[in-house]
Design a protein around this motif. Structure first.
Motif, mmCIF file in Angstrom:
data_model
loop_
_atom_site.group_PDB
_atom_site.id
_atom_site.type_symbol
_atom_site.label_atom_id
_atom_site.label_comp_id
_atom_site.label_asym_id
_atom_site.label_seq_id
_atom_site.Cartn_x
_atom_site.Cartn_y
_atom_site.Cartn_z
ATOM 1 N N LEU A 11 0.834 -1.191 0.000
ATOM 2 C CA LEU A 11 0.000 0.000 0.000
ATOM 3 C C LEU A 11 0.872 1.246 0.000
ATOM 4 N N SER A 12 0.485 2.216 -0.821
ATOM 5 C CA SER A 12 1.125 3.528 -0.783
ATOM 6 C C SER A 12 0.382 4.358 0.251
ATOM 7 N N VAL A 13 1.108 4.918 1.218
ATOM 8 C CA VAL A 13 0.465 5.620 2.321
ATOM 9 C C VAL A 13 0.925 7.071 2.400
ATOM 10 N N GLY A 14 0.025 7.927 2.813
ATOM 11 C CA GLY A 14 0.336 9.341 2.961
ATOM 12 C C GLY A 14 1.077 9.650 4.241
ATOM 13 N N ASN A 15 0.833 8.862 5.292
ATOM 14 C CA ASN A 15 1.444 9.112 6.595
ATOM 15 C C ASN A 15 1.799 7.773 7.211
ATOM 16 N N LEU A 16 3.063 7.411 7.142
ATOM 17 C CA LEU A 16 3.497 6.102 7.620
ATOM 18 C C LEU A 16 3.291 5.939 9.121
ATOM 19 N N THR A 17 3.424 7.002 9.880
ATOM 20 C CA THR A 17 3.215 6.926 11.329
ATOM 21 C C THR A 17 1.784 6.494 11.646
ATOM 22 N N SER A 19 -0.334 4.929 9.602
ATOM 23 C CA SER A 19 -0.548 3.575 9.092
ATOM 24 C C SER A 19 0.078 2.536 10.015
ATOM 25 N N ARG A 20 1.261 2.836 10.535
ATOM 26 C CA ARG A 20 1.900 1.910 11.480
ATOM 27 C C ARG A 20 1.089 1.786 12.762
ATOM 28 N N ALA A 21 0.477 2.888 13.207
ATOM 29 C CA ALA A 21 -0.357 2.827 14.411
ATOM 30 C C ALA A 21 -1.480 1.822 14.219
ATOM 31 N N MET A 22 -2.014 1.762 13.021
ATOM 32 C CA MET A 22 -3.098 0.821 12.751
ATOM 33 C C MET A 22 -2.578 -0.604 12.553
ATOM 34 N N GLY A 54 3.259 -4.690 2.728
ATOM 35 C CA GLY A 54 4.234 -3.625 2.549
ATOM 36 C C GLY A 54 3.550 -2.271 2.635
ATOM 37 N N LEU A 55 4.189 -1.318 3.305
ATOM 38 C CA LEU A 55 3.695 0.057 3.411
ATOM 39 C C LEU A 55 4.794 0.984 2.920
ATOM 40 N N LEU A 93 -9.344 0.653 16.737
ATOM 41 C CA LEU A 93 -9.141 1.406 15.499
ATOM 42 C C LEU A 93 -9.972 2.684 15.496
ATOM 43 N N GLN A 94 -11.175 2.622 16.049
ATOM 44 C CA GLN A 94 -11.985 3.836 16.184
ATOM 45 C C GLN A 94 -11.274 4.828 17.094
ATOM 46 N N GLY A 95 -10.569 4.327 18.097
ATOM 47 C CA GLY A 95 -9.802 5.181 18.998
ATOM 48 C C GLY A 95 -8.699 5.943 18.282
ATOM 49 N N LEU A 96 -8.264 5.443 17.127
ATOM 50 C CA LEU A 96 -7.285 6.150 16.308
ATOM 51 C C LEU A 96 -7.949 7.181 15.398
ATOM 52 N N GLY A 97 -9.280 7.248 15.459
ATOM 53 C CA GLY A 97 -10.013 8.197 14.628
ATOM 54 C C GLY A 97 -10.319 7.683 13.233
ATOM 55 N N LEU A 98 -10.217 6.368 13.019
ATOM 56 C CA LEU A 98 -10.480 5.808 11.704
ATOM 57 C C LEU A 98 -11.979 5.694 11.444
#
Length: 131
Positions: A11-17, A19-22, A54-55, A93-98
């Motif tokens: 996956l191409s991600v805008g914010n690796l931090t 994405s890693r949290a998830m 992969g991220l 995951l909701q706690g991360l604001g997703l």
């Protein structure tokens, strides 16, 4: 003809931090590779059991293949992750604001399932056997 022996979603991600949290912190992916090897990664691989994800950071939008990475249109990919408890995972995951795309529901095929959008809007299905 040689046959493929492994497949890995990347996956191409805008914010690796974020994405890693998830994928790493909440869903339990184990980091098995990082590039560059020192400092902040631009790409990493997380292991989930016998599979890997992969991220890679979008950066300036220039990819090795030369095609644009964003904006993607429509439904491009969906990941399915087996988790121990769908309700607990969804709550974290909701706690991360997703964004929750589908609340937890028992399915007729014997799984409890929910959908969440990862930080880049990719759909992730969380499943576990019904109790």
């Amino acid at each position: 003809m040689p046959r493929a022996h492994r497949i890995m979603a990347m996956l191409s991600v805008g914010n690796l931090t974020r994405s890693r949290a998830m994928y790493e912190a909440v869903l339990g992916g184990e980091k098995v590779y990082q590039f560059p090897p020192e400092g902040e990664p631009a790409f990493l691989t997380l292991r989930f059991g016998t599979t890997e994800l992969g991220l890679g950071v979008l950066g300036d939008g220039t990819a090795l293949h030369g095609r644009p990475l964003r904006p993607a249109t429509g439904h491009r990919i969906e990941l399915c992750l087996d988790v121990e408890d769908v309700d607990v995972a969804l709550g974290e995951l909701q706690g991360l604001g997703l964004v929750v795309a589908m609340a937890t529901v028992d399915q007729p095929w014997g799984e409890r399932a929910a959908y969440v959008e990862d930080p880049d809007g990719n759909l992730v299905m969380l499943v576990a056997p019904t109790k």
